[in-house]
Design a protein around this motif. Structure first.
Motif, PDB file in Angstrom:
ATOM      1  N   PHE A 130     -15.814  14.468 -26.316  1.00  9.38           N
ATOM      2  CA  PHE A 130     -16.465  13.558 -26.367  1.00  9.38           C
ATOM      3  C   PHE A 130     -16.356  12.328 -25.596  1.00  9.38           C
ATOM      4  CE2 PHE A 130     -15.477  10.048 -29.391  1.00  9.38           C
ATOM      5  CZ  PHE A 130     -16.501   9.768 -30.351  1.00  9.38           C
ATOM      6  N   GLY A 131     -17.306  11.804 -25.328  1.00  3.80           N
ATOM      7  CA  GLY A 131     -17.411  10.319 -25.219  1.00  3.80           C
ATOM      8  C   GLY A 131     -18.004  10.449 -23.865  1.00  3.80           C
ATOM      9  N   LEU A 132     -18.286  12.168 -23.435  1.00  3.50           N
ATOM     10  CA  LEU A 132     -18.327  11.756 -21.772  1.00  3.50           C
ATOM     11  C   LEU A 132     -19.305  12.030 -21.301  1.00  3.50           C
ATOM     12  CD1 LEU A 132     -16.494  15.730 -21.295  1.00  3.50           C
ATOM     13  CD2 LEU A 132     -15.898  13.793 -20.595  1.00  3.50           C
ATOM     14  N   LYS A 133     -20.134  11.772 -20.088  1.00  2.00           N
ATOM     15  CA  LYS A 133     -21.007  10.986 -19.750  1.00  2.00           C
ATOM     16  C   LYS A 133     -22.626  12.259 -19.812  1.00  2.00           C
ATOM     17  CE  LYS A 133     -23.712   8.609 -16.285  1.00  2.00           C
ATOM     18  NZ  LYS A 133     -24.226   9.936 -15.279  1.00  2.00           N
ATOM     19  N   GLY A 134     -23.123  12.356 -20.236  1.00  2.00           N
ATOM     20  CA  GLY A 134     -23.985  13.140 -19.854  1.00  2.00           C
ATOM     21  C   GLY A 134     -24.999  13.916 -20.813  1.00  2.00           C
ATOM     22  N   CYS A 135     -25.909  14.404 -20.782  1.00  2.00           N
ATOM     23  CA  CYS A 135     -25.955  15.817 -22.133  1.00  2.00           C
ATOM     24  C   CYS A 135     -27.118  14.695 -23.252  1.00  2.00           C
ATOM     25  CB  CYS A 135     -25.297  16.835 -22.472  1.00  2.00           C
ATOM     26  SG  CYS A 135     -24.918  17.808 -20.780  1.00  2.00           S
ATOM     27  N   GLN A 136     -27.344  13.734 -22.635  1.00  2.00           N
ATOM     28  CA  GLN A 136     -27.460  13.037 -23.859  1.00  2.00           C
ATOM     29  C   GLN A 136     -29.170  13.239 -24.548  1.00  2.00           C
ATOM     30  OE1 GLN A 136     -28.070   8.712 -23.486  1.00  2.00           O
ATOM     31  NE2 GLN A 136     -29.029   8.830 -25.617  1.00  2.00           N
ATOM     32  N   LYS A 137     -29.547  14.307 -25.861  1.00  2.00           N
ATOM     33  CA  LYS A 137     -29.696  14.691 -26.379  1.00  2.00           C
ATOM     34  C   LYS A 137     -30.776  13.481 -26.618  1.00  2.00           C
ATOM     35  CE  LYS A 137     -33.098  18.569 -27.502  1.00  2.00           C
ATOM     36  NZ  LYS A 137     -32.109  19.552 -28.894  1.00  2.00           N
ATOM     37  N   ILE A 138     -32.568  13.062 -26.630  1.00  2.00           N
ATOM     38  CA  ILE A 138     -33.313  11.903 -27.168  1.00  2.00           C
ATOM     39  C   ILE A 138     -34.250  12.469 -27.724  1.00  2.00           C
ATOM     40  CG2 ILE A 138     -31.963  10.912 -25.368  1.00  2.00           C
ATOM     41  CD1 ILE A 138     -34.636  10.564 -23.768  1.00  2.00           C
ATOM     42  N   ARG A 139     -35.182  11.662 -28.388  1.00  2.00           N
ATOM     43  CA  ARG A 139     -36.005  11.816 -29.155  1.00  2.00           C
ATOM     44  C   ARG A 139     -36.830  10.297 -29.355  1.00  2.00           C
ATOM     45  NH1 ARG A 139     -35.455  15.172 -33.566  1.00  2.00           N
ATOM     46  NH2 ARG A 139     -34.447  15.562 -32.843  1.00  2.00           N
ATOM     47  N   GLY A 140     -38.084  10.196 -30.133  1.00  2.00           N
ATOM     48  CA  GLY A 140     -38.941   9.268 -30.623  1.00  2.00           C
ATOM     49  C   GLY A 140     -38.248   8.143 -29.589  1.00  2.00           C
ATOM     50  N   PRO A 141     -38.266   7.213 -30.240  1.00  2.00           N
ATOM     51  CA  PRO A 141     -37.677   4.995 -28.974  1.00  2.00           C
ATOM     52  C   PRO A 141     -36.784   5.331 -28.404  1.00  2.00           C
ATOM     53  CG  PRO A 141     -36.649   5.479 -31.689  1.00  2.00           C
ATOM     54  CD  PRO A 141     -37.202   7.155 -31.647  1.00  2.00           C
ATOM     55  N   GLN A 142     -36.419   7.078 -28.403  1.00  2.00           N
ATOM     56  CA  GLN A 142     -35.231   6.738 -26.988  1.00  2.00           C
ATOM     57  C   GLN A 142     -36.183   6.992 -25.986  1.00  2.00           C
ATOM     58  OE1 GLN A 142     -32.417   8.688 -29.212  1.00  2.00           O
ATOM     59  NE2 GLN A 142     -30.571   8.244 -28.521  1.00  2.00           N
ATOM     60  N   ILE A 143     -36.717   7.869 -25.996  1.00  2.00           N
ATOM     61  CA  ILE A 143     -37.355   8.861 -25.645  1.00  2.00           C
ATOM     62  C   ILE A 143     -37.948   7.637 -24.276  1.00  2.00           C
ATOM     63  CG2 ILE A 143     -39.436  10.082 -24.464  1.00  2.00           C
ATOM     64  CD1 ILE A 143     -37.884  12.116 -26.515  1.00  2.00           C
ATOM     65  N   ARG A 144     -39.240   6.769 -25.726  1.00  2.00           N
ATOM     66  CA  ARG A 144     -40.026   5.571 -25.627  1.00  2.00           C
ATOM     67  C   ARG A 144     -39.022   4.635 -24.809  1.00  2.00           C
ATOM     68  NH1 ARG A 144     -44.595   2.040 -28.893  1.00  2.00           N
ATOM     69  NH2 ARG A 144     -44.385   4.141 -30.340  1.00  2.00           N
ATOM     70  N   SER A 145     -38.448   3.931 -24.651  1.00  2.00           N
ATOM     71  CA  SER A 145     -37.648   3.429 -23.644  1.00  2.00           C
ATOM     72  C   SER A 145     -37.529   4.018 -22.501  1.00  2.00           C
ATOM     73  CB  SER A 145     -36.552   1.869 -24.894  1.00  2.00           C
ATOM     74  OG  SER A 145     -35.451   3.656 -25.017  1.00  2.00           O
ATOM     75  N   LEU A 146     -37.204   5.073 -22.240  1.00  2.00           N
ATOM     76  CA  LEU A 146     -36.705   5.545 -21.284  1.00  2.00           C
ATOM     77  C   LEU A 146     -38.231   5.459 -20.109  1.00  2.00           C
ATOM     78  CD1 LEU A 146     -34.329   6.746 -19.450  1.00  2.00           C
ATOM     79  CD2 LEU A 146     -35.294   9.286 -20.566  1.00  2.00           C
ATOM     80  N   LEU A 147     -38.650   6.197 -20.900  1.00  2.00           N
ATOM     81  CA  LEU A 147     -40.150   5.899 -20.352  1.00  2.00           C
ATOM     82  C   LEU A 147     -41.013   4.746 -20.092  1.00  2.00           C
ATOM     83  CD1 LEU A 147     -42.774   8.838 -21.595  1.00  2.00           C
ATOM     84  CD2 LEU A 147     -41.036   8.933 -20.789  1.00  2.00           C
ATOM     85  N   GLU A 148     -40.180   3.363 -20.101  1.00  4.68           N
ATOM     86  CA  GLU A 148     -41.124   2.621 -20.167  1.00  4.68           C
ATOM     87  C   GLU A 148     -40.274   1.946 -19.114  1.00  4.68           C
ATOM     88  OE1 GLU A 148     -40.799  -0.058 -24.021  1.00  4.68           O
ATOM     89  OE2 GLU A 148     -42.566   0.529 -24.925  1.00  4.68           O
ATOM     90  N   ALA A 149     -39.329   2.117 -19.071  1.00  2.73           N
ATOM     91  CA  ALA A 149     -38.638   1.683 -18.667  1.00  2.73           C
ATOM     92  C   ALA A 149     -37.997   2.068 -17.072  1.00  2.73           C
ATOM     93  CB  ALA A 149     -36.528   2.286 -18.317  1.00  2.73           C
ATOM     94  N   LYS A 150     -38.181   3.752 -16.094  1.00  4.34           N
ATOM     95  CA  LYS A 150     -38.967   3.806 -15.791  1.00  4.34           C
ATOM     96  C   LYS A 150     -40.498   3.792 -14.855  1.00  4.34           C
ATOM     97  CE  LYS A 150     -34.445   5.838 -15.073  1.00  4.34           C
ATOM     98  NZ  LYS A 150     -33.405   5.150 -14.307  1.00  4.34           N
ATOM     99  N   ASP A 151     -40.858   3.543 -13.381  1.00  2.00           N
ATOM    100  CA  ASP A 151     -41.684   3.601 -13.280  1.00  2.00           C
ATOM    101  C   ASP A 151     -42.757   5.118 -11.905  1.00  2.00           C
ATOM    102  OD1 ASP A 151     -40.888   3.402 -11.138  1.00  2.00           O
ATOM    103  OD2 ASP A 151     -40.998   0.893 -10.964  1.00  2.00           O
TER     104      ASP A 151
END
Ligand code: PLP
Ligand code: CA
Length: 305
Positions: A1-22
């Protein structure tokens, strides 16, 4: 718990990641396809990213095809807008390494498929001819080339004891480099069987020669250096590395300072990633993906308005 990484992401989180990266780096087998079968939705993800002006490159440890041949494979599997310049294979990067980094003078003894030899020849790196002229040669009387300055090991489905023996002899010379296109241990086949990878061949040669190999493909940083030198101004902070194997793809991303994403369509399972994350050994944390998705097809809803 509280450890970094392995974050399972979906919908809106994927969207903001795709927007943030080029800049998107995709591993191939296990992410885009399984052998000759495209993963459903993958081609649409790639073409949408390209159409939206994102930089997309492909980083594969598969050394068996020259890049030209990869363009045809992409096309055949429905990835119709992929160009040669976007493809970074371990065979292509090995050729660049031999030509531009070590500037090899003399010949290279290759254990590998014809595609690897073609890639070296295209880069002007001379290889020792395969000894078709001496079919009955044995390890006791076979000819050795006098000016071998590197041994390069890739995937070779025609590996023989004679090749192993010759390579071990060349490596007696400390001036002779010992390189591998990749160190992948094995690959899954759709039948459920596995294919031994070049790492298994390299291991035999490491034992016979008493030397340690230098790996060119993932997880080595060199592939990213090839990408950086051809796409000037790539900022690691703007990149997302997407792959299916923790020990190659995620470690490669970590080594290069990239954010990493594991897709669960390939080799590694989320439980293995969580085990690395929970490990006390901090070196294990380099295998931990920042993000996890079931498949890259999960990107598709994020493209919708
Ligand atoms: N090398 C060989 C011979 C393979 O068959 C594969 C996958 O099928 C790979 C390497 C791994 O390729 P990638 O890095 O695209 O997953
Ligand atoms: Ca893979």
């Amino acid at each position: 718990f509280g450890l970094k990484g392995c974050q399972k992401i979906r919908g809106p989180q994927i969207r903001s990641l795709l927007e943030a990266k080029d800049f998107f780096l995709f591993d191939c087998d296990g992410v885009l396809w399984h052998g000759e079968q495209a993963i459903s939705g993958a081609a649409q993800v790639v073409s949408t990213l390209i159409r939206r002006g994102k930089n997309v490159v492909f980083v594969t440890n598969n050394s068996t095809r020259p890049r030209e041949n990869y363009v045809h494979k992409f096309c055949r599997l429905g990835f119709t807008d992929v160009m040669l310049e976007q493809i970074f294979s371990s065979s292509y990067c090995s050729a660049l390494y031999l030509r531009d980094v070590v500037k090899v003078r003399g010949q290279v003894f290759v254990i590998g498929c014809d595609g690897l030899r073609t890639e070296l020849q295209d880069a002007g790196v001379p290889c020792v001819e395969e000894a078709a002229d001496e079919p009955d040669a044995t390890i006791y009387d076979c000819a050795l080339a006098p000016d071998v300055k590197a041994v390069l090991v890739g995937y070779d489905d025609k590996m023989t004891f004679l090749k192993l023996a010759k390579a071990s002899c060349y490596l007696r010379d400390p001036q002779c480099l010992f390189l591998a296109t990749d160190n992948d241990p094995w690959h899954p086949l759709s039948s459920g069987r596995i294919l031994p990878g070049s790492g298994s061949l390299t291991a035999a040669l490491e034992v016979a020669s008493g030397r340690k190999v230098t790996v060119i493909g993932k997880p080595s940083r060199f592939m990213f250096e090839c990408i950086s030198s051809q796409f000037r101004g790539v900022d690691p902070a703007q990149c997302l590395m997407v792959g299916d194997r923790l020990e190659t793809d995620m470690l490669f991303g970590s080594n290069c300072g990239l954010d990493t994403m594991l897709t669960l369509t390939g080799v590694s399972q989320i439980e293995e990633a969580q085990e690395y994350r929970n490990s006390e050994l901090t070196t294990n944390h380099s295998f931990v993906p920042d993000y996890v998705v079931d498949t890259i097809a999960d990107f598709l809803p994020a493209f919708e308005e």
